[in-house]
Scaffold this active site. Structure first.
Site, short mmCIF file in Angstrom:
data_model
loop_
_atom_site.label_atom_id
_atom_site.label_comp_id
_atom_site.label_asym_id
_atom_site.label_seq_id
_atom_site.Cartn_x
_atom_site.Cartn_y
_atom_site.Cartn_z
N HIS A 340 40.10 9.32 29.28
CA HIS A 340 38.81 8.77 28.93
C HIS A 340 38.77 8.14 27.70
CE1 HIS A 340 37.36 12.02 26.35
NE2 HIS A 340 37.47 12.81 27.13
N CYS A 358 41.35 16.78 27.08
CA CYS A 358 41.54 15.32 27.91
C CYS A 358 42.50 14.41 27.29
CB CYS A 358 40.19 14.66 28.06
SG CYS A 358 38.96 15.80 28.94
#
Length: 413
Positions: A340, A358
């Site tokens: 992301h 992430c």
């Protein structure tokens, strides 16, 4: 249907045979027995007597016994078994077993013409009508109803119907209730592909704790492959605590372009390859090594493109470390690993892994990646800065299991 019978005084008494047509019956006449509650199992099937020589003691005025029997009867017949129709004498010409909106049960007549067995089993809570014809033109029917299911099992399927997905997308089936009769369920899951792709089912536990079975090809799918799953489950008993299936399921999908996202944790870079050519090279920062914030390694499969979402650390067991609205979110695991946009981490892009697990990148790069990847694309993650390998049930981690080990997970091996 009408029946033609000689008068009682003209017909010899044969108490052992209840269904007969005399020789004097008009050719082509068929007799139908309307079975009452006590006679739902046995239906009489009678054809006109064709004449010819008779053996000693035989009555030339009496047609051969052509009664049939059905293995299921009554209003509470046991579901989950094939329907079997048996003819006492002569040969069956055709048998039709129908169930209203549920359709028909296909089946085959035996080589000797005496029996017919359905290819699929009778479903729970269903009223069936059996219609049979013999080779002499006789016909009749019988009816029965199966007992209802005390507990019903259901499932969810991925990918969705009529979608186009990446080359690593498996067929994935998650069940609402436990599946003890895995072999029976797996036999009912029919996969067909446009190019005879080799693949195998494998049973595992989903991240939710539910039973799950995935079908993955031996290698990544070939672009353009068309895939169909026909889950012919209606009437299958899944076992103790699982319940019955009371419907079939189906899904179809197509494989898109050959895209692979390569994530190098050690170099802090991400690259998108399409048809073997690199089309994006992005500096990124992954999970902080040395603890629970580290990223997973291995092959993860893009599960969904979720856009802008609220990410909260307590949902993944990291306390109150963060609570952010995050753009261009691409889910890689059920445990919360995403790729992301992470503009707050810009100082580490291409330099160090300092995220909470992430794969983060700039807004512009995240937008470019988000716009080109599709669900089912593999993210091949390599490097030392990882906390372990993506588990097979944590998203679609089957690609981290060897082909031989994956085949061994089938209930039919």
């Amino acid at each position: 249907m009408s029946s033609a019978r000689p008068s009682r005084s003209a017909r010899p008494a044969h108490p052992s045979r209840s269904a007969r047509l005399s020789r004097s019956a008009r050719p082509g006449i068929r007799r139908t027995v309307l079975a009452g509650p006590a006679a739902l199992l046995a239906a009489a099937l009678t054809g006109c007597y064709a004449g010819g020589s008779t053996s000693a003691g035989a009555d030339p005025d009496v047609a051969p016994d052509t009664s049939i029997s059905v293995n299921l009867k009554g209003k509470a017949a046991a579901p989950g078994q094939p329907v079997k129709v048996t003819l006492a004498h002569g040969k069956l010409k055709s048998v039709a077993v129908t169930a209203g909106e549920s359709g028909a049960l296909a089946g085959k007549i035996s080589a000797d013409g005496r029996t017919w067995i359905s290819e699929r089993v009778a479903a729970p809570g269903t009223a069936y009508t059996v219609r049979a014809k013999d080779s002499d033109g006789g016909s009749d029917q019988a009816v029965f109803t199966t007992a209802g299911a005390e507990k019903v099992n259901k499932l969810s399927l991925a990918p969705g119907k009529n979608t186009t997905v990446g080359i690593a997308q498996p067929l994935s089936v998650v069940f609402d209730h436990p599946v003890k009769n895995k072999a029976a369920v797996e036999k009912a899951l029919k996969v067909s592909t446009s190019n005879d792709t080799e693949g195998s089912w494998g049973w595992l536990q989903d991240y939710s704790g539910k039973d799950r079975v995935d079908w993955r090809p031996k290698e990544y799918w070939k672009p353009g492959t068309k895939v169909t799953l026909a889950a012919q489950l209606n009437g299958i008993d899944t076992g103790t605590d699982g319940g019955w299936f009371v419907r079939d399921y189906t899904t179809t999908f197509t494989i898109g372009a050959a895209q692979v996202v390569k994530v190098d944790l050690d170099r802090h870079r991400l690259a998108l390859h399409r048809d073997g050519k690199q089309v994006l090279d992005i500096p990124m920062s992954a999970g902080t090594p040395g603890g629970e914030k580290a990223s997973w390694r291995g092959t993860a499969v893009l599960m969904s493109k979720e856009g802008t979402i609220n990410m909260r650390s307590e949902t993944v067991g990291l306390g109150d470390a963060y609570d952010k609205m995050v753009d261009y979110s691409m889910r890689l695991t059920w445990s919360g690993m995403y790729a992301h946009a992470a503009p707050w981490n810009a100082g580490y892009f291409g330099q160090a892994n300092r995220s909470s697990g992430c794969v983060g990148m700039s807004d512009a790069n995240a937008s470019a990646l988000y716009g080109q990847v599709r669900v089912g694309d593999p993210f091949e993650i390599t490097g030392a800065d990882a906390k372990g390998t993506v588990a097979e049930g944590n998203g679609y981690g089957a690609w981290n299991v060897s082909w031989a080990d994956w085949q061994a997970k089938s209930a039919l091996k």
